[in-house]
Write a protein that holds these residues in place. Structure first.
Motif, PDB file in Angstrom:
ATOM      1  N   ALA A 199      42.464  -2.223  14.033  1.00  0.00           N
ATOM      2  CA  ALA A 199      42.822  -1.248  15.062  1.00  0.00           C
ATOM      3  C   ALA A 199      42.905   0.170  14.493  1.00  0.00           C
ATOM      4  CB  ALA A 199      44.138  -1.630  15.712  1.00  0.00           C
ATOM      5  N   LYS A 200      43.246   0.260  13.205  1.00  0.00           N
ATOM      6  CA  LYS A 200      43.367   1.573  12.555  1.00  0.00           C
ATOM      7  C   LYS A 200      42.146   1.913  11.709  1.00  0.00           C
ATOM      8  CE  LYS A 200      48.422   1.491  12.369  1.00  0.00           C
ATOM      9  NZ  LYS A 200      49.624   1.569  11.490  1.00  0.00           N
ATOM     10  N   ASN A 201      41.171   1.021  11.674  1.00  0.00           N
ATOM     11  CA  ASN A 201      39.985   1.227  10.836  1.00  0.00           C
ATOM     12  C   ASN A 201      40.381   1.563   9.400  1.00  0.00           C
ATOM     13  OD1 ASN A 201      38.142   0.751  12.933  1.00  0.00           O
ATOM     14  ND2 ASN A 201      38.325   2.867  13.628  1.00  0.00           N
ATOM     15  N   THR A 202      41.321   0.819   8.899  1.00  0.00           N
ATOM     16  CA  THR A 202      41.898   1.097   7.588  1.00  0.00           C
ATOM     17  C   THR A 202      41.948  -0.166   6.743  1.00  0.00           C
ATOM     18  OG1 THR A 202      43.225   2.917   8.469  1.00  0.00           O
ATOM     19  CG2 THR A 202      43.926   1.968   6.377  1.00  0.00           C
ATOM     20  N   VAL A 203      41.604   0.010   5.483  1.00  0.00           N
ATOM     21  CA  VAL A 203      41.723  -1.058   4.495  1.00  0.00           C
ATOM     22  C   VAL A 203      42.833  -0.668   3.524  1.00  0.00           C
ATOM     23  CG1 VAL A 203      40.561  -2.267   2.618  1.00  0.00           C
ATOM     24  CG2 VAL A 203      39.331  -1.764   4.717  1.00  0.00           C
ATOM     25  N   TYR A 204      43.597  -1.651   3.106  1.00  0.00           N
ATOM     26  CA  TYR A 204      44.736  -1.402   2.228  1.00  0.00           C
ATOM     27  C   TYR A 204      44.563  -2.116   0.895  1.00  0.00           C
ATOM     28  CZ  TYR A 204      46.812  -0.095   6.687  1.00  0.00           C
ATOM     29  OH  TYR A 204      47.061   0.478   7.910  1.00  0.00           O
ATOM     30  N   LEU A 205      45.251  -1.596  -0.101  1.00  0.00           N
ATOM     31  CA  LEU A 205      45.374  -2.292  -1.373  1.00  0.00           C
ATOM     32  C   LEU A 205      46.857  -2.274  -1.736  1.00  0.00           C
ATOM     33  CD1 LEU A 205      43.773  -3.711  -3.651  1.00  0.00           C
ATOM     34  CD2 LEU A 205      43.893  -1.540  -4.899  1.00  0.00           C
ATOM     35  N   GLN A 206      47.493  -3.422  -1.561  1.00  0.00           N
ATOM     36  CA  GLN A 206      48.897  -3.562  -1.941  1.00  0.00           C
ATOM     37  C   GLN A 206      48.938  -3.907  -3.413  1.00  0.00           C
ATOM     38  OE1 GLN A 206      51.821  -3.149  -0.112  1.00  0.00           O
ATOM     39  NE2 GLN A 206      52.812  -3.408  -2.094  1.00  0.00           N
ATOM     40  N   MET A 207      49.623  -3.096  -4.187  1.00  0.00           N
ATOM     41  CA  MET A 207      49.666  -3.267  -5.637  1.00  0.00           C
ATOM     42  C   MET A 207      51.116  -3.520  -6.045  1.00  0.00           C
ATOM     43  SD  MET A 207      47.013  -0.280  -6.825  1.00  0.00           S
ATOM     44  CE  MET A 207      48.155   1.032  -6.424  1.00  0.00           C
ATOM     45  N   ASN A 208      51.369  -4.702  -6.574  1.00  0.00           N
ATOM     46  CA  ASN A 208      52.708  -5.077  -7.035  1.00  0.00           C
ATOM     47  C   ASN A 208      52.701  -5.300  -8.540  1.00  0.00           C
ATOM     48  OD1 ASN A 208      53.561  -5.124  -4.313  1.00  0.00           O
ATOM     49  ND2 ASN A 208      52.978  -7.284  -4.104  1.00  0.00           N
ATOM     50  N   SER A 209      53.894  -5.323  -9.112  1.00  0.00           N
ATOM     51  CA  SER A 209      54.043  -5.562 -10.553  1.00  0.00           C
ATOM     52  C   SER A 209      53.111  -4.664 -11.352  1.00  0.00           C
ATOM     53  CB  SER A 209      53.753  -7.037 -10.869  1.00  0.00           C
ATOM     54  OG  SER A 209      54.621  -7.881 -10.150  1.00  0.00           O
ATOM     55  N   LEU A 210      53.132  -3.404 -11.028  1.00  0.00           N
ATOM     56  CA  LEU A 210      52.196  -2.465 -11.666  1.00  0.00           C
ATOM     57  C   LEU A 210      52.484  -2.310 -13.155  1.00  0.00           C
ATOM     58  CD1 LEU A 210      51.979   0.127  -8.794  1.00  0.00           C
ATOM     59  CD2 LEU A 210      50.023  -0.983  -9.875  1.00  0.00           C
ATOM     60  N   LYS A 211      51.401  -2.104 -13.889  1.00  0.00           N
ATOM     61  CA  LYS A 211      51.469  -1.951 -15.340  1.00  0.00           C
ATOM     62  C   LYS A 211      50.888  -0.592 -15.734  1.00  0.00           C
ATOM     63  CE  LYS A 211      50.406  -6.891 -15.819  1.00  0.00           C
ATOM     64  NZ  LYS A 211      49.463  -7.885 -16.425  1.00  0.00           N
ATOM     65  N   PRO A 212      51.272  -0.075 -16.877  1.00  0.00           N
ATOM     66  CA  PRO A 212      50.695   1.212 -17.308  1.00  0.00           C
ATOM     67  C   PRO A 212      49.158   1.183 -17.353  1.00  0.00           C
ATOM     68  CG  PRO A 212      52.610   0.699 -18.630  1.00  0.00           C
ATOM     69  CD  PRO A 212      52.357  -0.505 -17.766  1.00  0.00           C
ATOM     70  N   GLU A 213      48.589   0.045 -17.654  1.00  0.00           N
ATOM     71  CA  GLU A 213      47.128  -0.051 -17.712  1.00  0.00           C
ATOM     72  C   GLU A 213      46.480  -0.010 -16.335  1.00  0.00           C
ATOM     73  OE1 GLU A 213      49.349  -2.096 -19.181  1.00  0.00           O
ATOM     74  OE2 GLU A 213      48.647  -4.179 -19.176  1.00  0.00           O
ATOM     75  N   ASP A 214      47.268  -0.026 -15.271  1.00  0.00           N
ATOM     76  CA  ASP A 214      46.724   0.149 -13.920  1.00  0.00           C
ATOM     77  C   ASP A 214      46.526   1.626 -13.590  1.00  0.00           C
ATOM     78  OD1 ASP A 214      48.862  -2.513 -12.868  1.00  0.00           O
ATOM     79  OD2 ASP A 214      46.693  -2.628 -13.214  1.00  0.00           O
ATOM     80  N   THR A 215      46.966   2.503 -14.468  1.00  0.00           N
ATOM     81  CA  THR A 215      46.803   3.932 -14.245  1.00  0.00           C
ATOM     82  C   THR A 215      45.332   4.296 -14.147  1.00  0.00           C
ATOM     83  OG1 THR A 215      48.867   4.511 -15.352  1.00  0.00           O
ATOM     84  CG2 THR A 215      47.176   6.219 -15.246  1.00  0.00           C
ATOM     85  N   ALA A 216      44.955   4.928 -13.045  1.00  0.00           N
ATOM     86  CA  ALA A 216      43.553   5.269 -12.798  1.00  0.00           C
ATOM     87  C   ALA A 216      43.446   6.031 -11.487  1.00  0.00           C
ATOM     88  CB  ALA A 216      42.700   4.001 -12.717  1.00  0.00           C
ATOM     89  N   VAL A 217      42.265   6.562 -11.245  1.00  0.00           N
ATOM     90  CA  VAL A 217      41.925   7.042  -9.912  1.00  0.00           C
ATOM     91  C   VAL A 217      41.316   5.859  -9.164  1.00  0.00           C
ATOM     92  CG1 VAL A 217      40.560   8.649  -8.532  1.00  0.00           C
ATOM     93  CG2 VAL A 217      41.547   9.390 -10.733  1.00  0.00           C
ATOM     94  N   TYR A 218      41.837   5.578  -7.992  1.00  0.00           N
ATOM     95  CA  TYR A 218      41.377   4.447  -7.196  1.00  0.00           C
ATOM     96  C   TYR A 218      40.475   4.943  -6.080  1.00  0.00           C
ATOM     97  CZ  TYR A 218      44.457   1.236  -9.601  1.00  0.00           C
ATOM     98  OH  TYR A 218      45.051   0.448 -10.574  1.00  0.00           O
ATOM     99  N   TYR A 219      39.314   4.307  -5.959  1.00  0.00           N
ATOM    100  CA  TYR A 219      38.306   4.697  -4.990  1.00  0.00           C
ATOM    101  C   TYR A 219      38.039   3.565  -4.011  1.00  0.00           C
ATOM    102  CZ  TYR A 219      37.125   8.362  -8.368  1.00  0.00           C
ATOM    103  OH  TYR A 219      37.162   9.435  -9.221  1.00  0.00           O
ATOM    104  N   CYS A 220      37.849   3.945  -2.773  1.00  0.00           N
ATOM    105  CA  CYS A 220      37.430   3.024  -1.728  1.00  0.00           C
ATOM    106  C   CYS A 220      35.913   3.093  -1.611  1.00  0.00           C
ATOM    107  CB  CYS A 220      38.093   3.442  -0.419  1.00  0.00           C
ATOM    108  SG  CYS A 220      37.730   2.382   0.970  1.00  0.00           S
ATOM    109  N   ASN A 221      35.300   1.964  -1.322  1.00  0.00           N
ATOM    110  CA  ASN A 221      33.853   1.862  -1.251  1.00  0.00           C
ATOM    111  C   ASN A 221      33.485   1.015  -0.037  1.00  0.00           C
ATOM    112  OD1 ASN A 221      31.583  -0.248  -1.893  1.00  0.00           O
ATOM    113  ND2 ASN A 221      31.044   1.539  -3.119  1.00  0.00           N
TER     114      ASN A 221
END
Length: 115
Positions: A74-96
């Motif tokens: 309905a919102k034409n939106t995709v999500y990425l729920q990120m839990n238990s984040l780690k320092p190595e998850d640090t990045a620029v995140y891109y949608c494709n």
């Protein structure tokens, strides 16, 4: 043509959570595949998660069990729920988005995880 706008990035402590959003300019049910990628400083862009129109999902081994890709048609939106984040998850995140044999990218959103 598809325009994608990511949001939801920020600074979070290790163990915390963030939810990224990717708003598409057209109905996402018409888009074959939606993906999230990320690119850390000095590294190549890498695959994170996939969601097909049929609802199939796939994840990189490094995020399995911690990240969840989902959508709100309905919102034409995709999500990425990120839990238990780690320092190595640090990045620029891109949608494709894969649409009519072309790939479209958003501008990215920065995620920084502090230790």
């Amino acid at each position: 043509q598809v325009q994608l706008v990511e949001s939801g990035g920020g600074l979070v402590q290790a163990g915390g959570s963030l939810r990224l959003s990717c708003a598409a300019s057209r109905t996402i049910t018409s888009i074959n595949v939606m993906r999230w990628y990320r690119q850390a400083p000095g590294k190549q862009r890498e695959f994170v998660a996939t969601l097909t129109t049929g609802g199939l999902t796939n994840y990189a081994d490094s995020v399995k069990g911690r990240f969840t890709i989902s959508r709100d048609n309905a919102k034409n939106t995709v999500y990425l729920q990120m839990n238990s984040l780690k320092p190595e998850d640090t990045a620029v995140y891109y949608c494709n988005a894969g649409f009519l044999d072309r790939l479209y990218w958003g501008q990215g959103t920065q995620v920084t995880v502090s230790s």
